[in-house]
Scaffold this active site. Structure first.
Site, short mmCIF file in Angstrom:
data_model
loop_
_atom_site.label_atom_id
_atom_site.label_comp_id
_atom_site.label_asym_id
_atom_site.label_seq_id
_atom_site.Cartn_x
_atom_site.Cartn_y
_atom_site.Cartn_z
N GLU A 199 0.81 -1.23 0.00
CA GLU A 199 0.00 0.00 0.00
C GLU A 199 0.84 1.27 0.00
O GLU A 199 0.46 2.27 -0.61
CB GLU A 199 -0.97 0.01 1.19
CG GLU A 199 -2.23 -0.81 0.98
CD GLU A 199 -2.00 -2.30 1.20
OE1 GLU A 199 -0.91 -2.68 1.66
OE2 GLU A 199 -2.91 -3.09 0.90
N HIS B 84 -11.43 -5.54 8.48
CA HIS B 84 -11.91 -5.34 7.10
C HIS B 84 -13.23 -4.59 7.04
O HIS B 84 -13.97 -4.73 6.07
CB HIS B 84 -12.08 -6.69 6.38
CG HIS B 84 -10.81 -7.27 5.85
ND1 HIS B 84 -9.81 -7.68 6.67
CD2 HIS B 84 -10.36 -7.49 4.58
CE1 HIS B 84 -8.80 -8.15 5.94
NE2 HIS B 84 -9.12 -8.04 4.67
#
Lengths: 323, 326
Positions: free
Chosen positions: B60, B129
């Site tokens: 990321e 998540h």
């Protein structure tokens, strides 16, 4: 091709100019140290005295249109990439005439027009963006290279590994220049890395690596040239490992209690890139003295320019947050 | 007017921008052959090829940072961050780099990048998540923050975000991807910083974002049967914020509820409540109510997840409290 051949090494006539540039950076940073100790300069300041050959050797090898990202130790890179000493000194004094108009300071020196994408005060922070700039050049088919400077301390942070992996995966035209001065602030390499040859880290990504003595500006130039040609030719990124020496502390005023004084003195006596080049081109004392006077005058003029610069209005702080 | 799902609307904005502009491209994890973990980019690889629909490693920081670097060279990249939770991994590049380059350089450079991400509870993904982290990014000067709740809005706002010269963090809500809605034939860019009044009312204003817009509209229906007239406003962009519409609505209704799925504590609603009490203090007839998730990580078991996150019933209860019927 002839042009590349001609530029593969520096002509003798260039070397005196290289010496002049390195000496200018040296005198500039000595002046910065002096004014900081005098209490005139705000902010956190890090000088790269001893590492001038890395900045000058690499930046001399760049073509117009190439871009760099620098580190917190950025004065040399900034001058070598073409920013005028007046603009740099004015930035250190927080003036509007500064290269970041007073918004950045020593750790955030920018000169977008000249391809300096910014000094970065987060270790490794600029590396992914160099991969991205190189990606833009690749996508647009432009023959440009993006170059990241960083120190040995940065090879431990995630951005380093992620950025190199991605750059190699996509074969983007980037050059990653490690200025290995063996210190991460006050922590020696033996305490921050389990391996001694940090270019092994780039090899792990399958990246081409090159090494040079970072105190020998000719060697740095030749190596950078090769690396840039490789990247520009579409053959993928290159990791350039420069073995260098930081003569000063991490920051100005650092008493360096962590460092052996005799060793530091010996390095200064034997591995000063300015002295090494001076000896190599056999410059006479009088010629050196003339050069020194010339660059010292430039630094004094920069100081004068900076001190007479314009303070930003306090409310200028509200500008430039958004485009 | 054609009908699109929220997912199709996101894709339509991406596809049309990429068709009309070579400088726009998208990169992210699993976005090419797989079409993204939520299927948003499905089919785009076939049209645009792997140069412009770029799969990345699970990195990321590098993916966000490379998008920033390309944006600083004048391209308009979209970085898809697969789950909102992973914005924490990209945060160094988003917060310290993208948000600050323009400022630290004294205005020399623009960073026209979009970080698209999605999150939200509802499918029991558990604590890593499903977070709603918009408040983290609204707190950073230099970033714009968008959170769209309908197909029309998500398409028009994404288009504007791609063509904004600032870094934009663009939040999508996972449970909204299948919802359908009419959209204009041609993309109509929606300016950042303009709220949408979804429903007009007289007694209470509910200011809601993301999934809670829909929960609030349901709550408003139910309130109406109780004789309470509810106005529902979606700011749509959290930064810049359309203060005028929000404050104007509350000056009309004299009561306010702020509602989001993120935890209530230090949430975006806290800022809205502060804004309203300061700008509409003399108009308020009741304390401002806040609706959000309880202060826990998101649990796995569906019964616990349902207990933690807010829904229409929580909004309705808050509405009733403001009119003294709680």
């Amino acid at each position: 091709m002839a042009r590349v051949e001609a530029r593969a090494s520096l002509a003798k006539a260039d070397l005196q100019d290289v010496l002049r540039e390195m000496l200018l950076i040296r005198r500039f940073e000595e002046k910065v140290e002096e004014r900081f100790r005098a209490g005139e300069l705000p902010g956190f300041l890090h000088v790269a005295i001893g590492q001038e050959a890395c900045a000058v050797g690499v930046c001399r090898a760049l073509e117009d249109g190439d871009v760099i990202a620098s580190t917190h130790r950025a004065h040399g890179h900034t001058l070598a990439k073409g920013t005028h000493p007046n603009e740099l000194m004015a930035e250190l004094y927080g003036k509007q005439e500064g290269c970041s108009h007073g918004y950045g300071g020593s750790m955030h020196l920018y000169d977008i027009e000249r391809g300096n994408l910014g000094a970065n005060a987060v270790i490794g922070g600029g590396l992914p963006q160099i991969t991205g700039a190189a990606l833009a050049f690749q996508l647009r088919g432009e023959p440009r290279v993006a170059v990241a400077f960083f120190g040995d301390g940065a090879t431990n942070i995630g951005t380093f590994h992620e950025a190199l992996n991605l750059a190699q995966l996509w074969k983007v035209p980037a050059v990653f220049v490690l200025e290995d001065n063996k210190w991460a602030e006050s922590t020696p390499e033996s305490q921050h890395s389990p391996i001694r040859d940090l270019s092994e880290r780039a090899k792990a990504f399958g990246m081409k690596t090159m090494k040079a003595d970072g105190q020998d500006v000719e060697a740095v130039y030749k190596t950078a040239r090769k690396a840039l040609d490789h990247a520009r030719g579409g053959d993928g990124p290159v990791f350039v490992h420069l073995d260098t020496v930081r003569f000063s502390g991490h920051y100005i005023g650092d008493p360096q209690v962590y460092r052996d004084k005799d060793e530091a003195r010996e390095l200064r006596e034997t591995r000063d890139p300015v002295e090494l080049l001076r000896a190599k081109i056999e410059l006479s004392d009088s010629d050196f003295s003339e050069l020194d006077t010339e660059v010292t005058e430039i630094v004094e003029a920069a100081l004068e320019f900076a001190k007479n610069g314009t303070d930003p209005a306090p409310e200028d702080a509200l500008k430039n947050v958004y485009a | 007017m054609p009908e699109l799902t929220y997912r199709e609307a996101v894709r339509d904005a991406l596809v049309q921008a990429m068709r009309s502009d070579e400088d726009v491209f998208i990169m992210g994890e699993d976005i090419a052959e797989m079409g993204g973990s939520m299927g948003v980019t499905a089919g785009m690889l076939d049209e645009f090829g792997p140069e412009r629909v770029r799969n990345t490693p699970i990195s990321e920081m590098a993916l966000a940072g490379a998008a920033i670097g390309a944006a600083m060279q004048g391209m308009r990249p979209i970085a898809e961050i697969m789950y909102e939770d992973f914005m924490t991994l990209a945060a160094e590049q988003v917060v310290n780099q993208a948000a600050k380059h323009r400022y630290m350089s004294g205005g020399q450079v623009t960073v026209p990048v979009v970080f698209r991400t999605q999150g939200g509870a509802g499918w029991s993904p558990g604590a890593q998540h499903a977070q709603q982290l918009e408040a983290w990014f609204v707190h950073i000067p230099g970033l714009k923050v968008v959170f769209a709740s309908t197909p029309e809005d998500v398409r028009g706002l994404l288009w504007s975000s791609i063509y904004d010269d600032n870094p934009v963090v663009f939040f999508e809500h996972r449970t909204l991807y299948p919802i359908k809605g009419n959209v204009p034939e041609e993309i109509e860019p929606i300016p950042l910083g303009r709220a949408r009044v979804h429903r007009e009312g007289e007694d209470v204003t509910v200011i809601a974002t993301g999934r809670l817009v829909h929960e609030s509209l349901r709550a408003a229906e139910e309130a109406e049967s109780d004789g309470i007239s509810v106005e529902v406003v979606d700011p749509r962009t959290l930064q810049p914020l359309d203060e005028e519409t929000l404050v104007g609505s509350v000056k009309k209704t004299n009561r306010a509820v702020v509602a989001h799925e993120a935890v209530t504590r230090m949430g975006f609603g806290a800022e809205v409540a502060a804004l309203l009490q300061y700008q509409a203090f003399d108009w308020l007839d009741a304390p401002i109510e806040r609706v959000g998730a309880k202060f826990t990580p998101l649990p796995f078991a569906p019964v616990m997840e349902n207990f933690v996150i807010p829904d229409a019933a929580d909004v309705l209860a808050a509405i009733k409290r403001t009119v003294g019927k709680g």
